[in-house]
Design a protein around this motif. Structure first.
Motif, PDB file in Angstrom:
ATOM      1  N   LEU A  25       0.839  -1.193   0.000  1.00  0.00           N
ATOM      2  CA  LEU A  25       0.000   0.000   0.000  1.00  0.00           C
ATOM      3  C   LEU A  25       0.877   1.247   0.000  1.00  0.00           C
ATOM      4  O   LEU A  25       1.975   1.244   0.545  1.00  0.00           O
ATOM      5  CB  LEU A  25      -0.916   0.013   1.218  1.00  0.00           C
ATOM      6  CG  LEU A  25      -1.874  -1.165   1.351  1.00  0.00           C
ATOM      7  CD1 LEU A  25      -2.710  -1.019   2.608  1.00  0.00           C
ATOM      8  CD2 LEU A  25      -2.760  -1.292   0.133  1.00  0.00           C
ATOM      9  N   ILE A  26       0.385   2.307  -0.602  1.00  0.00           N
ATOM     10  CA  ILE A  26       1.144   3.556  -0.690  1.00  0.00           C
ATOM     11  C   ILE A  26       0.450   4.594   0.179  1.00  0.00           C
ATOM     12  O   ILE A  26      -0.704   4.956  -0.055  1.00  0.00           O
ATOM     13  CB  ILE A  26       1.224   4.042  -2.149  1.00  0.00           C
ATOM     14  CG1 ILE A  26       1.918   2.984  -3.014  1.00  0.00           C
ATOM     15  CG2 ILE A  26       1.940   5.390  -2.225  1.00  0.00           C
ATOM     16  CD1 ILE A  26       1.848   3.274  -4.498  1.00  0.00           C
ATOM     17  N   ASP A  27       1.141   5.059   1.215  1.00  0.00           N
ATOM     18  CA  ASP A  27       0.582   6.087   2.089  1.00  0.00           C
ATOM     19  C   ASP A  27       0.380   7.387   1.326  1.00  0.00           C
ATOM     20  O   ASP A  27       1.181   7.735   0.451  1.00  0.00           O
ATOM     21  CB  ASP A  27       1.507   6.358   3.278  1.00  0.00           C
ATOM     22  CG  ASP A  27       1.510   5.220   4.283  1.00  0.00           C
ATOM     23  OD1 ASP A  27       0.459   4.575   4.448  1.00  0.00           O
ATOM     24  OD2 ASP A  27       2.556   4.990   4.901  1.00  0.00           O
ATOM     25  N   ILE A  28      -0.669   8.103   1.672  1.00  0.00           N
ATOM     26  CA  ILE A  28      -0.907   9.438   1.116  1.00  0.00           C
ATOM     27  C   ILE A  28      -0.769  10.433   2.269  1.00  0.00           C
ATOM     28  O   ILE A  28      -1.720  10.683   3.015  1.00  0.00           O
ATOM     29  CB  ILE A  28      -2.309   9.573   0.489  1.00  0.00           C
ATOM     30  CG1 ILE A  28      -2.562   8.470  -0.540  1.00  0.00           C
ATOM     31  CG2 ILE A  28      -2.470  10.957  -0.145  1.00  0.00           C
ATOM     32  CD1 ILE A  28      -3.984   8.474  -1.088  1.00  0.00           C
ATOM     33  N   PRO A  29       0.426  11.000   2.436  1.00  0.00           N
ATOM     34  CA  PRO A  29       0.609  11.997   3.497  1.00  0.00           C
ATOM     35  C   PRO A  29      -0.252  13.236   3.224  1.00  0.00           C
ATOM     36  O   PRO A  29      -0.541  13.566   2.073  1.00  0.00           O
ATOM     37  CB  PRO A  29       2.093  12.351   3.413  1.00  0.00           C
ATOM     38  CG  PRO A  29       2.718  11.281   2.588  1.00  0.00           C
ATOM     39  CD  PRO A  29       1.650  10.752   1.692  1.00  0.00           C
ATOM     40  N   GLU A  30      -0.655  13.886   4.284  1.00  0.00           N
ATOM     41  CA  GLU A  30      -1.525  15.062   4.159  1.00  0.00           C
ATOM     42  C   GLU A  30      -0.951  16.105   3.200  1.00  0.00           C
ATOM     43  O   GLU A  30      -1.676  16.719   2.421  1.00  0.00           O
ATOM     44  CB  GLU A  30      -1.741  15.679   5.538  1.00  0.00           C
ATOM     45  CG  GLU A  30      -2.742  16.801   5.537  1.00  0.00           C
ATOM     46  CD  GLU A  30      -3.034  17.335   6.928  1.00  0.00           C
ATOM     47  OE1 GLU A  30      -3.430  18.502   7.018  1.00  0.00           O
ATOM     48  OE2 GLU A  30      -2.863  16.586   7.911  1.00  0.00           O
ATOM     49  N   GLU A  31       0.374  16.286   3.214  1.00  0.00           N
ATOM     50  CA  GLU A  31       0.988  17.317   2.373  1.00  0.00           C
ATOM     51  C   GLU A  31       0.968  16.968   0.882  1.00  0.00           C
ATOM     52  O   GLU A  31       1.231  17.821   0.041  1.00  0.00           O
ATOM     53  CB  GLU A  31       2.426  17.616   2.823  1.00  0.00           C
ATOM     54  CG  GLU A  31       3.389  16.478   2.677  1.00  0.00           C
ATOM     55  CD  GLU A  31       3.447  15.535   3.876  1.00  0.00           C
ATOM     56  OE1 GLU A  31       4.324  14.661   3.857  1.00  0.00           O
ATOM     57  OE2 GLU A  31       2.629  15.668   4.803  1.00  0.00           O
ATOM     58  N   LYS A  32       0.648  15.715   0.530  1.00  0.00           N
ATOM     59  CA  LYS A  32       0.578  15.309  -0.883  1.00  0.00           C
ATOM     60  C   LYS A  32      -0.761  15.668  -1.517  1.00  0.00           C
ATOM     61  O   LYS A  32      -0.916  15.600  -2.731  1.00  0.00           O
ATOM     62  CB  LYS A  32       0.823  13.805  -1.030  1.00  0.00           C
ATOM     63  CG  LYS A  32       2.221  13.377  -0.620  1.00  0.00           C
ATOM     64  CD  LYS A  32       3.256  13.901  -1.573  1.00  0.00           C
ATOM     65  CE  LYS A  32       4.636  13.409  -1.190  1.00  0.00           C
ATOM     66  NZ  LYS A  32       5.657  13.834  -2.119  1.00  0.00           N
ATOM     67  N   TRP A  33      -1.758  16.014  -0.687  1.00  0.00           N
ATOM     68  CA  TRP A  33      -3.043  16.443  -1.233  1.00  0.00           C
ATOM     69  C   TRP A  33      -2.918  17.878  -1.728  1.00  0.00           C
ATOM     70  O   TRP A  33      -2.544  18.777  -0.973  1.00  0.00           O
ATOM     71  CB  TRP A  33      -4.135  16.376  -0.166  1.00  0.00           C
ATOM     72  CG  TRP A  33      -4.551  14.992   0.189  1.00  0.00           C
ATOM     73  CD1 TRP A  33      -4.161  14.287   1.282  1.00  0.00           C
ATOM     74  CD2 TRP A  33      -5.431  14.152  -0.546  1.00  0.00           C
ATOM     75  NE1 TRP A  33      -4.747  13.045   1.263  1.00  0.00           N
ATOM     76  CE2 TRP A  33      -5.533  12.941   0.157  1.00  0.00           C
ATOM     77  CE3 TRP A  33      -6.142  14.308  -1.738  1.00  0.00           C
ATOM     78  CZ2 TRP A  33      -6.324  11.891  -0.289  1.00  0.00           C
ATOM     79  CZ3 TRP A  33      -6.925  13.263  -2.177  1.00  0.00           C
ATOM     80  CH2 TRP A  33      -7.017  12.065  -1.454  1.00  0.00           C
ATOM     81  N   GLU A  58      -6.082   8.681   8.059  1.00  0.00           N
ATOM     82  CA  GLU A  58      -4.954   8.249   7.230  1.00  0.00           C
ATOM     83  C   GLU A  58      -5.492   7.586   5.975  1.00  0.00           C
ATOM     84  O   GLU A  58      -6.508   6.900   6.010  1.00  0.00           O
ATOM     85  CB  GLU A  58      -4.082   7.259   7.998  1.00  0.00           C
ATOM     86  CG  GLU A  58      -3.306   7.878   9.126  1.00  0.00           C
ATOM     87  CD  GLU A  58      -2.413   6.865   9.822  1.00  0.00           C
ATOM     88  OE1 GLU A  58      -2.194   5.759   9.294  1.00  0.00           O
ATOM     89  OE2 GLU A  58      -1.927   7.194  10.913  1.00  0.00           O
ATOM     90  N   SER A  59      -4.817   7.809   4.865  1.00  0.00           N
ATOM     91  CA  SER A  59      -5.292   7.271   3.603  1.00  0.00           C
ATOM     92  C   SER A  59      -4.149   6.605   2.856  1.00  0.00           C
ATOM     93  O   SER A  59      -2.996   7.015   2.975  1.00  0.00           O
ATOM     94  CB  SER A  59      -5.886   8.400   2.757  1.00  0.00           C
ATOM     95  OG  SER A  59      -6.552   7.892   1.637  1.00  0.00           O
ATOM     96  N   ARG A  60      -4.500   5.572   2.079  1.00  0.00           N
ATOM     97  CA  ARG A  60      -3.505   4.838   1.304  1.00  0.00           C
ATOM     98  C   ARG A  60      -4.055   4.511  -0.073  1.00  0.00           C
ATOM     99  O   ARG A  60      -5.260   4.411  -0.257  1.00  0.00           O
ATOM    100  CB  ARG A  60      -3.144   3.529   2.013  1.00  0.00           C
ATOM    101  CG  ARG A  60      -2.397   3.731   3.295  1.00  0.00           C
ATOM    102  CD  ARG A  60      -2.282   2.426   4.070  1.00  0.00           C
ATOM    103  NE  ARG A  60      -1.816   2.675   5.409  1.00  0.00           N
ATOM    104  CZ  ARG A  60      -2.595   3.065   6.420  1.00  0.00           C
ATOM    105  NH1 ARG A  60      -3.876   3.241   6.225  1.00  0.00           N
ATOM    106  NH2 ARG A  60      -2.079   3.278   7.602  1.00  0.00           N
TER     107      ARG A  60
END
Length: 60
Positions: A4-12, A20-22
């Motif tokens: 799974l690939i994490d989606i850090p808040e700063e990538k939005w 938390e989102s992946r």
């Protein structure tokens, strides 16, 4: 979780999720881009490239 690939808040760039989102690279969906844009938001293109590369690797 493996793969799974994490989606850090700063990538939005726009939108996001309250928790938390992946990205699940092998979970390819066939939905219209307006649905994603409206409901979820937009992430940096580098993160999209990483997810596409992971999907291609999974399919090989």
């Amino acid at each position: 979780m493996d793969g799974l690939i994490d989606i850090p808040e700063e990538k939005w760039l726009r939108g996001g999720t309250p928790d938390e989102s992946r990205i699940v690279p092998w979970g390819v969906q066939s939905i219209d881009h307006e649905d994603i844009d409206f409901w979820q938001g937009q992430v940096e293109s580098e993160l999209v490239d990483e997810a596409v590369a992971a999907l291609a690797e999974e399919l090989q």
